[in-house]
Design a protein around this motif. Structure first.
Motif, PDB file in Angstrom:
ATOM      1  N   GLN A 147       0.650  -1.271  -0.071  1.00  0.00           N
ATOM      2  CA  GLN A 147       0.037  -0.023   0.026  1.00  0.00           C
ATOM      3  C   GLN A 147       0.920   1.129   0.153  1.00  0.00           C
ATOM      4  O   GLN A 147       0.170   2.401  -0.318  1.00  0.00           O
ATOM      5  N   GLY A 167      -2.555   2.134  -3.385  1.00  0.00           N
ATOM      6  CA  GLY A 167      -3.491   2.646  -2.207  1.00  0.00           C
ATOM      7  C   GLY A 167      -4.766   1.937  -2.094  1.00  0.00           C
ATOM      8  O   GLY A 167      -5.244   1.367  -3.193  1.00  0.00           O
ATOM      9  N   ASN A 168      -5.452   2.609  -1.084  1.00  0.00           N
ATOM     10  CA  ASN A 168      -6.970   2.090  -1.102  1.00  0.00           C
ATOM     11  C   ASN A 168      -7.825   3.043  -1.906  1.00  0.00           C
ATOM     12  O   ASN A 168      -7.556   4.407  -1.768  1.00  0.00           O
ATOM     13  N   PRO A 169      -8.854   2.607  -2.254  1.00  0.00           N
ATOM     14  CA  PRO A 169      -9.898   3.525  -3.186  1.00  0.00           C
ATOM     15  C   PRO A 169     -10.745   4.155  -2.185  1.00  0.00           C
ATOM     16  O   PRO A 169     -11.141   3.629  -1.202  1.00  0.00           O
ATOM     17  N   ASN A 271      -7.558   3.167   5.782  1.00  0.00           N
ATOM     18  CA  ASN A 271      -8.626   3.658   4.802  1.00  0.00           C
ATOM     19  C   ASN A 271      -9.428   4.841   5.232  1.00  0.00           C
ATOM     20  O   ASN A 271      -9.839   5.650   4.761  1.00  0.00           O
ATOM     21  N   ILE A 274      -8.290   8.248   4.275  1.00  0.00           N
ATOM     22  CA  ILE A 274      -8.614   8.690   3.204  1.00  0.00           C
ATOM     23  C   ILE A 274      -9.939   8.986   2.832  1.00  0.00           C
ATOM     24  O   ILE A 274     -10.603   9.938   2.318  1.00  0.00           O
ATOM     25  N   ILE A 295       0.336  10.685   2.693  1.00  0.00           N
ATOM     26  CA  ILE A 295      -1.157  10.897   2.371  1.00  0.00           C
ATOM     27  C   ILE A 295      -1.319  12.438   2.629  1.00  0.00           C
ATOM     28  O   ILE A 295      -1.861  13.174   1.982  1.00  0.00           O
ATOM     29  N   ARG A 340      -6.482  11.566  -5.658  1.00  0.00           N
ATOM     30  CA  ARG A 340      -5.555  10.567  -6.228  1.00  0.00           C
ATOM     31  C   ARG A 340      -6.093   9.230  -5.925  1.00  0.00           C
ATOM     32  O   ARG A 340      -5.671   8.157  -6.489  1.00  0.00           O
ATOM     33  N   PHE A 341      -6.584   8.734  -4.978  1.00  0.00           N
ATOM     34  CA  PHE A 341      -7.324   7.710  -4.478  1.00  0.00           C
ATOM     35  C   PHE A 341      -8.719   7.317  -4.880  1.00  0.00           C
ATOM     36  O   PHE A 341      -9.343   6.660  -4.336  1.00  0.00           O
ATOM     37  N   ILE A 346      -7.814   3.829  -8.707  1.00  0.00           N
ATOM     38  CA  ILE A 346      -7.422   2.772  -7.775  1.00  0.00           C
ATOM     39  C   ILE A 346      -7.707   1.276  -8.425  1.00  0.00           C
ATOM     40  O   ILE A 346      -6.705   0.378  -8.792  1.00  0.00           O
TER      41      ILE A 346
END
Length: 357
Positions: A147, A167-169, A271, A274, A295, A340-341, A346
């Protein structure tokens, strides 16, 4: 393509959320998706699962300790039988022990296995036997999805060549605008030592008298609930520090928050941080390994504080609690930083990692 996705459970965790989104995306791309989880036969999924996903609940070890070697061998045997029956083109697994189980179960079957690490491998407690097995079987993975760049740096040099950072969506667009100025600090996560909620409670206690209109709400469940409740009582804040459990629906906590705090001692990729940023919330995070520093740009899109530093966390919270314009500025910048996530971006990265060209 026939894909078998394997995870530990179907609860409200960050991994389960990512799996639900990835599985749905693979269905949209025309894949046949099978989701395996070690849960009881009728246990529901906290996150929505696309109706075309075939869910396999593999709980066959009731009453046995999850960490017991008998349970481990049984799970490997069960997975191997499922893989032989299903004949997937690809296995995708999540979390350290599940990754090892899948790699062992797939040995000699000629199936590609992509593993995803979701936590800090340096700090996670693992029995020496697990560490030895990991060193032997991890090279069998077709690809390793990590990640952050920092997590990749923990891998042996030979494995780094197989690693890809994803990374995580998050899609917080539906939540933007629902945030209200309700004078509430919110944190979210399992009630365990890793998440640092004890530090957060102490920090809030230091400044509570100066901000009588503000409350702290910690959403989640876990083994430390009783300990945290006792801590709240000991600082005399039972009416202002709330632990209401898990929200009925994923993301419901956003509407409760004016400020979001991540107090973790370590992470793989947070998560909820974000999600908070994508919803336009001003955020404070510990500068823990791994994730937050990649982040948040401190002072621009959020505030970073040292791990387990009660005084610095209290100072950061008081800064935001006292200054509505600062909250607004950091919230707008957080929203921009989170783009960007986005879920489409993603999922394209996952597609590149899973599909051989």
């Amino acid at each position: 393509m026939r894909i078998a996705i394997v995870q530990a459970g179907l609860s409200a965790g960050g991994t389960e959320r990512v799996v639900s989104l990835l599985a749905a995306d693979r269905c949209r791309r025309g894949d046949e998706v099978h989701l395996f989880a070690f849960v009881d036969e009728h246990e529901p999924s906290y996150f929505y699962l696309d109706p075309s996903i075939v869910v396999h609940r593999l709980s066959k070890n009731k009453g046995l300790r999850q960490s017991g070697w008998f349970t481990t061998v049984t799970r490997i045997t069960t997975l191997r039988a499922e893989f032989k029956r299903l004949k997937p083109d690809l296995v995708v697994s999540f979390l350290t022990k599940i990754n090892i189980l899948c790699l062992l179960a797939a040995l000699g079957l000629g199936v590609r296995v992509v593993i995803s690490e979701r936590n800090n491998p340096r700090i996670q407690r693992k029995h020496i036997a697990w560490r030895l097995i990991s060193s032997v079987v991890l090279p069998q993975a077709d690809r390793l999805v990590m990640q952050t760049d920092a997590i990749v740096s923990t891998l042996p040099q030979a494995l780094r060549k197989k690693a890809v950072v994803i990374g995580n969506p998050c899609d917080g667009s539906a939540l933007v605008g629902s945030i209200q100025e309700n004078f509430r600090v919110v944190a979210v996560g399992r009630l365990v030592e890793q998440k640092g909620f004890d530090t957060l409670i102490d920090a809030f206690a230091q400044i509570a008298e100066s901000f009588p209109a503000w409350t702290l709400t910690i959403f989640g469940e876990g083994s430390d609930r009783v300990t945290l409740e006792r801590q709240v009582a000991s600082v005399g804040l039972t009416k202002r520090v709330l632990l209401p459990g898990v929200t009925a629906r994923a993301g419901d906590w956003v509407a409760e928050a004016s400020i979001f705090v991540l107090a973790s001692r370590y992470e793989g990729f947070p998560n909820v941080l974000i999600e908070a940023m994508a919803a336009g919330l001003p955020v404070i995070s510990t500068e823990c390994d791994f994730g937050p520093a990649e982040i948040i740009q401190s002072g621009i899109s959020g505030l970073l504080v040292p791990v387990d530093n009660v005084a610095e966390l209290a100072k950061a919270m008081s800064q935001l609690m006292a200054d509505v314009s600062l909250r607004s500025r950091l919230g707008r910048a957080a929203l921009m930083a989170a783009t960007r996530f986005s879920q489409p971006a993603i999922m394209e990265q996952w597609n590149a990692a899973l599909v051989r060209t």
